[in-house]
Design a protein around this motif. Structure first.
Motif, PDB file in Angstrom:
ATOM      1  N   ALA A 151      80.150  87.668  37.702  1.00 54.33           N
ATOM      2  CA  ALA A 151      81.342  88.508  37.534  1.00 54.33           C
ATOM      3  C   ALA A 151      82.622  87.713  37.768  1.00 54.33           C
ATOM      4  N   ARG A 152      82.607  86.835  38.735  1.00 52.14           N
ATOM      5  CA  ARG A 152      83.802  86.030  39.006  1.00 52.14           C
ATOM      6  C   ARG A 152      84.128  85.157  37.806  1.00 52.14           C
ATOM      7  N   ASN A 153      83.105  84.542  37.226  1.00 56.41           N
ATOM      8  CA  ASN A 153      83.321  83.696  36.054  1.00 56.41           C
ATOM      9  C   ASN A 153      83.781  84.524  34.853  1.00 56.41           C
ATOM     10  N   THR A 154      83.256  85.740  34.727  1.00 58.77           N
ATOM     11  CA  THR A 154      83.664  86.611  33.633  1.00 58.77           C
ATOM     12  C   THR A 154      85.150  86.948  33.728  1.00 58.77           C
ATOM     13  N   LEU A 155      85.597  87.320  34.915  1.00 61.05           N
ATOM     14  CA  LEU A 155      87.017  87.625  35.106  1.00 61.05           C
ATOM     15  C   LEU A 155      87.877  86.382  34.906  1.00 61.05           C
ATOM     16  N   LEU A 156      87.326  85.237  35.277  1.00 65.79           N
ATOM     17  CA  LEU A 156      88.098  83.996  35.194  1.00 65.79           C
ATOM     18  C   LEU A 156      88.411  83.619  33.753  1.00 65.79           C
ATOM     19  N   VAL A 157      87.435  83.781  32.855  1.00 66.26           N
ATOM     20  CA  VAL A 157      87.606  83.253  31.501  1.00 66.26           C
ATOM     21  C   VAL A 157      88.088  84.306  30.503  1.00 66.26           C
ATOM     22  N   GLU A 158      88.053  85.585  30.876  1.00 66.79           N
ATOM     23  CA  GLU A 158      88.512  86.594  29.929  1.00 66.79           C
ATOM     24  C   GLU A 158      89.978  86.935  30.194  1.00 66.79           C
ATOM     25  N   ASP A 159      90.645  87.544  29.218  1.00 64.93           N
ATOM     26  CA  ASP A 159      92.051  87.896  29.372  1.00 64.93           C
ATOM     27  C   ASP A 159      92.279  89.406  29.390  1.00 64.93           C
ATOM     28  N   GLN A 160      91.224  90.169  29.446  1.00 64.79           N
ATOM     29  CA  GLN A 160      91.352  91.623  29.463  1.00 64.79           C
ATOM     30  C   GLN A 160      91.753  92.100  30.858  1.00 64.79           C
ATOM     31  N   SER A 161      92.556  93.137  30.923  1.00 65.94           N
ATOM     32  CA  SER A 161      92.967  93.705  32.205  1.00 65.94           C
ATOM     33  C   SER A 161      92.510  95.160  32.288  1.00 65.94           C
ATOM     34  N   TYR A 162      92.522  95.692  33.520  1.00 66.77           N
ATOM     35  CA  TYR A 162      91.926  97.007  33.772  1.00 66.77           C
ATOM     36  C   TYR A 162      92.811  97.824  34.702  1.00 66.77           C
ATOM     37  N   ASP A 163      92.608  99.132  34.656  1.00 69.27           N
ATOM     38  CA  ASP A 163      93.300 100.035  35.576  1.00 69.27           C
ATOM     39  C   ASP A 163      92.597 100.069  36.931  1.00 69.27           C
ATOM     40  N   VAL A 164      91.280  99.933  36.892  1.00 67.38           N
ATOM     41  CA  VAL A 164      90.478  99.987  38.115  1.00 67.38           C
ATOM     42  C   VAL A 164      89.471  98.842  38.100  1.00 67.38           C
ATOM     43  N   ILE A 165      89.380  98.106  39.209  1.00 68.88           N
ATOM     44  CA  ILE A 165      88.327  97.098  39.396  1.00 68.88           C
ATOM     45  C   ILE A 165      87.627  97.416  40.707  1.00 68.88           C
ATOM     46  N   VAL A 166      86.312  97.503  40.638  1.00 63.94           N
ATOM     47  CA  VAL A 166      85.492  97.855  41.793  1.00 63.94           C
ATOM     48  C   VAL A 166      84.518  96.725  42.067  1.00 63.94           C
ATOM     49  N   SER A 167      84.446  96.282  43.310  1.00 70.75           N
ATOM     50  CA  SER A 167      83.559  95.172  43.674  1.00 70.75           C
ATOM     51  C   SER A 167      82.575  95.622  44.732  1.00 70.75           C
ATOM     52  N   GLN A 168      81.292  95.565  44.385  1.00 73.36           N
ATOM     53  CA  GLN A 168      80.226  95.898  45.344  1.00 73.36           C
ATOM     54  C   GLN A 168      79.196  94.766  45.337  1.00 73.36           C
ATOM     55  N   PRO A 169      79.585  93.582  45.801  1.00 72.65           N
ATOM     56  CA  PRO A 169      78.673  92.437  45.768  1.00 72.65           C
ATOM     57  C   PRO A 169      77.598  92.540  46.832  1.00 72.65           C
ATOM     58  N   PRO A 188      86.998 110.879  33.958  1.00 74.91           N
ATOM     59  CA  PRO A 188      87.321 110.794  32.521  1.00 74.91           C
ATOM     60  C   PRO A 188      87.832 109.433  32.058  1.00 74.91           C
ATOM     61  N   VAL A 189      87.517 108.353  32.770  1.00 78.20           N
ATOM     62  CA  VAL A 189      87.940 107.035  32.297  1.00 78.20           C
ATOM     63  C   VAL A 189      87.303 106.763  30.934  1.00 78.20           C
ATOM     64  N   GLU A 190      87.961 105.955  30.133  1.00 80.44           N
ATOM     65  CA  GLU A 190      87.531 105.773  28.743  1.00 80.44           C
ATOM     66  C   GLU A 190      86.556 104.616  28.550  1.00 80.44           C
ATOM     67  N   SER A 191      86.583 103.610  29.435  1.00 76.98           N
ATOM     68  CA  SER A 191      85.642 102.479  29.312  1.00 76.98           C
ATOM     69  C   SER A 191      85.293 101.953  30.695  1.00 76.98           C
ATOM     70  N   ILE A 192      84.038 101.585  30.851  1.00 78.87           N
ATOM     71  CA  ILE A 192      83.540 101.054  32.129  1.00 78.87           C
ATOM     72  C   ILE A 192      82.742  99.792  31.823  1.00 78.87           C
ATOM     73  N   ARG A 193      83.267  98.654  32.184  1.00 74.63           N
ATOM     74  CA  ARG A 193      82.569  97.393  31.944  1.00 74.63           C
ATOM     75  C   ARG A 193      81.886  96.952  33.228  1.00 74.63           C
ATOM     76  N   VAL A 194      80.570  96.752  33.179  1.00 73.22           N
ATOM     77  CA  VAL A 194      79.772  96.408  34.351  1.00 73.22           C
ATOM     78  C   VAL A 194      79.206  95.003  34.147  1.00 73.22           C
ATOM     79  N   VAL A 195      79.418  94.118  35.114  1.00 73.82           N
ATOM     80  CA  VAL A 195      78.885  92.753  35.040  1.00 73.82           C
ATOM     81  C   VAL A 195      77.912  92.565  36.191  1.00 73.82           C
ATOM     82  N   GLU A 196      76.652  92.321  35.861  1.00 74.25           N
ATOM     83  CA  GLU A 196      75.592  92.138  36.845  1.00 74.25           C
ATOM     84  C   GLU A 196      75.016  90.739  36.712  1.00 74.25           C
ATOM     85  N   LEU A 197      74.841  90.063  37.846  1.00 73.62           N
ATOM     86  CA  LEU A 197      74.329  88.697  37.849  1.00 73.62           C
ATOM     87  C   LEU A 197      72.848  88.631  37.495  1.00 73.62           C
TER      88      LEU A 197
END
Length: 799
Positions: A606-624, A566-575
């Motif tokens: 994804a690394r660059n996206t996290l680097l330049v944005e200021d939004q934070s999250y409850d869960v971060i999942v990395s499957q590179p 039931p999470v409210e938002s899921i942001r996915v960054v794909e190269l």
């Protein structure tokens, strides 16, 4: 001693010292290639690892060199005093390289301050150009300035320029191979920059010493006119010079575009790793060095007319065509190279060298021929050598940008290589009026016709045979001899993406022939358990997760698992956009998880996206992708984990996937240390039957509450998903957290992980152990380096 004898002796001394000067271009070229390799990697950490970002860095690098080449026409005087200018240029490169190092190492902090503005391409290009401007301008000026300093060797201008180019390129070969196979693996990216700076400082001090020796000899000599006479400004450029300038530009563009295309194809054959890319670059430069050496010894003695350029262009079109045909044969040699596991990579490098050597040889021979004609008469040398070098470098920029941004995405590698062949043939035809007698003219016409026919009808490049022959050690379907059916294939920005099917029950997502994920087509085959667990587990551990960030879409299984919660938002960054296109084919154009209104899909690093944005999250999942691949390794380092940590809310959970296959214990411990140096709380899970491991970390203690987890496991969507893996009841899942562990699935706490990892340095951006150790692994490690044995030993000691 009489005056004549003294003058003769002194002239001999001067000549002896000056004969050493061209050799200064060897360490100079070596340092330049080390900088290029290392700076690209360091800048990728801050501006992103997309193909656009890499092309941006290279464009800024070569544009600085172009400015330097043009500047050399103003600062070069055609005197031996230019040797001193060369020395100061080298010292400037070395010192600026050292000063630039800490800036590049901490550039991510500056990019973070820019926020969303840091995603703009023009901002990234401007930053790269400003940072690299001083050293690259100095690099671009070194060759023309030294040529001007030694221009007294007027009797053989073409041979002289060819000799300088040969030595400079030989140094570049050494730099390309040293950086990838010696410096970066042993002393890291930062140590490699320091070593390159030492090369420059050594070169600069050597040039100052030579200048001093020659100057003293000149002051003592009654007759120095043969060495000190300045070159005079020449007349306006003739039509021939314009035509030769056009050849310099076009051949520079074709060389770089061909290199981009070859690299894309050959990297699948040799591996898209640190070693593979260094070997490809070294192979390209070996041929150029050999060609320039041959031209200065043989061809340039007779190449005094522009007709020689026409014949050289014909030879280039033929060899480029042969290279395209030769590349189509590489898949047939895979079995032979696999039969020699200890020499597998070396034999592959030799095969690639054999295929590409003729074309790169002609590239190397053509440049000094065209440059010497462009610089004629010799009185124009100090003005034109820098200008000609700049024109060729501008062509390289154009070829790199055109190939990376437009030609390969629109036409593909095969058509780009065919276009290169036809363009060379067209340039030769445009210069055909300079060829005589009549019989020779007919021969050239006939040869060009055959080249065009061959370009259209000889074997064309096809990725399918190469990808099918790519017997990745853990692609068991291919190893068992099953035939792959290609449902999708596209040359993406980060690799060649394909969707292959070996059975009617599932399809597999491949990148450059290596499996990234699979998608189930039948209820009898569940999706990958690891990817499902990666999405569900953070939700089970977090007290009340609302927002999630996913690094990499992959096969979409982890994103789908998150949509069951039931999470409210899921942001996915794909190269790679082609990855999503391939998955869409598997789902018959409707990717159900992307239809969920909570899911936002972004195409970026994804690394660059996290680097330049200021939004934070409850869960971060990395499957590179795999940690031994160039670019992907940056998502397994301490610095990446630090970036992630700054974007976790209080109580947030970070879940990271790690491979156990193609892994050794030392590298695994290195990643462990990198992760848990950042996160003070966490634990690991190993799914040994699939060769995977998951790490969970947080800033705060992670509470494993059986009652809360059991309640969430009873949610219908989650219960149904886990039932496909034989875990429909909460008790079946919770048993894996019990004290009594089994061989399939068990946990190690942070303290236990750190206890077994003592004495191993952390995997970092500058000490990329995951790439260095895993990229060259061809057989499974044994004994203490077997990661499965490490885990079994821990179980026994814990019991």
């Amino acid at each position: 001693m009489d005056t004549a004898t003294f003058t003769q002796t002194n002239s001999s001394t001067i000549a002896r010292w000056l004969n050493l000067a061209p050799w200064l271009l060897v360490p100079s070229g070596c340092a330049a290639l080390v900088y290029q390799v290392v700076w690209v990697r360091l800048l990728m950490l801050s501006i992103g690892s997309t193909s656009v970002a890499i092309s941006t860095v290279l464009s800024a690098f070569f544009l600085g060199m172009t400015f330097g080449s043009m500047l050399s026409a103003r600062i070069a005087q055609g005197r031996l005093t230019d040797l001193k200018v060369f020395a100061w240029l080298e010292l400037g490169i070395g010192l600026s390289g050292l000063i630039l190092l800490p800036v590049l190492l901490h550039l991510d902090h500056g990019m973070a301050l820019l926020g969303e503005l840091g995603t703009a391409l023009w901002i990234k290009f401007s930053i790269c150009l400003v940072l690299l401007f001083i050293p690259t301008v100095c690099m671009g000026a070194t060759y023309p300035v030294l040529a001007s300093a030694l221009a007294h060797q007027r009797e053989a201008l073409g041979s002289f320029l060819g000799n300088l180019y040969t030595l400079n390129t030989a140094g570049a070969v050494a730099g390309a191979l040293l950086s990838g196979f010696v410096l970066i693996p042993h002393i890291g990216l930062d140590g490699s920059v320091v070593m390159a700076s030492l090369f420059n400082l050594f070169t600069g001090l050597g040039a100052l010493l030579l200048h001093r020796k020659v100057r003293h000899a000149l002051l003592a000599s009654p007759d120095t006119s043969g060495y000190a006479a300045p070159l005079q400004s020449g007349s306006p450029t003739s039509r021939e010079h314009w035509e030769v300038g056009a050849v310099l530009f076009c051949t520079g563009a074709i060389a770089t575009a061909s290199q981009v295309a070859w690299t894309k194809y050959v990297s699948i054959f040799v591996g898209a790793t640190l070693y593979g890319f260094s070997a490809i670059l070294g192979i390209f430069l070996i041929g150029i060095a050999a060609g320039s050496w041959y031209s200065k010894r043989r061809l340039l003695q007779d190449a005094t007319h522009i007709a020689a350029v026409a014949w050289a262009l014909l030879a280039l079109s033929v060899t480029l065509l042969l290279a395209r045909v030769g590349l189509t044969l590489l898949p047939h040699f895979v079995d032979a190279t696999n039969a020699l596991p200890h020499f597998q990579q070396f034999s592959k490098y030799l095969l690639v060298l054999a295929v590409l050597f003729p074309a790169t040889f002609v590239f190397g021979a053509l440049f000094p021929i065209a440059l010497s004609l462009y610089c004629e008469p010799v009185a124009h040398l100090n003005q034109r050598v820098g200008r000609g070098y700049a024109i060729n470098t501008l062509g390289s920029i154009a070829g790199s940008v055109a190939a990376g941004f437009w030609l390969i995405p629109m036409l593909g590698t095969n058509r780009l290589l065919t276009l290169s062949v036809l363009l060379c043939a067209l340039m030769a035809w445009l210069l055909i009026r300079y060829v005589n007698p009549y019989r020779t003219l007919l021969l050239l016409h006939g040869s060009l016709t055959l080249v065009v026919v061959g370009a259209l009808f000889l074997p064309h490049l096809d990725y399918r045979p190469l990808l099918s022959s790519r017997l990745y050690r853990f692609n068991f379907d291919a190893i068992q001899g099953k035939t792959a059916k290609f449902l999708y294939l596209e040359e993406g920005k980060a690799g060649v993406i394909s969707l292959v099917q070996y059975s009617p029950l599932q399809v597999k997502l491949h990148n450059n022939g290596m499996q990234e994920s699979y998608i189930s087509l039948h209820e009898a085959v569940p999706p990958p358990f690891t990817e499902t667990l990666l999405g569900i587990m953070p939700f089970l551990l977090h007290e009340n997760a609302k927002t999630a960030f996913v690094v990499g879409f992959g096969g979409g299984n982890t994103v789908r698992a998150l949509t069951l919660t039931p999470v409210e938002s899921i942001r996915v960054v794909e190269l790679e956009p082609a990855v999503v296109s391939a998955v869409a084919v598997a789902y018959r154009d409707t990717i159900t998880m992307l239809q969920d209104s909570r899911v936002e899909l972004v195409f970026n690093d994804a690394r660059n996206t996290l680097l330049v944005e200021d939004q934070s999250y409850d869960v971060i999942v990395s499957q590179p992708s795999h940690p031994w691949l160039a670019g992907s390794g940056n998502l397994f380092t301490r610095e990446f984990f630090q970036i992630v940590a700054t974007h976790l809310n209080k109580g947030g959970i970070f879940a990271q996937w790690i491979n156990l296959f193609n892994m050794d214990s030392t590298t695994l411990k290195s990643i462990f240390n990198a992760y848990f140096e950042v996160f003070p709380y966490g634990f690991t899970m190993a799914i040994t039957f699939s060769g995977d491991m998951l790490i969970f970390g947080s800033h705060t203690p992670i509470e494993i509450d059986p009652h809360r987890i059991a309640d969430r496991l009873r949610m219908p969507a989650i219960q149904q998903a886990l039932a496909r893996h034989g875990m429909g009841e909460p008790g079946q899942f919770l048993q894996f957290f019990a004290t009594e562990r089994n061989e399939l699935f068990f946990a190690m706490s942070r303290d236990e992980v750190l206890a077994v990892s003592v004495g191993v340095e952390a995997n970092t951006d500058t000490r990329i152990l995951s790439e260095v150790r895993l990229a060259g692994m061809t057989v499974d490690p044994e004994g203490a380096e077997d990661p499965y044995e490490l885990l079994r030993q821990h179980i026994r000691s814990a019991d």
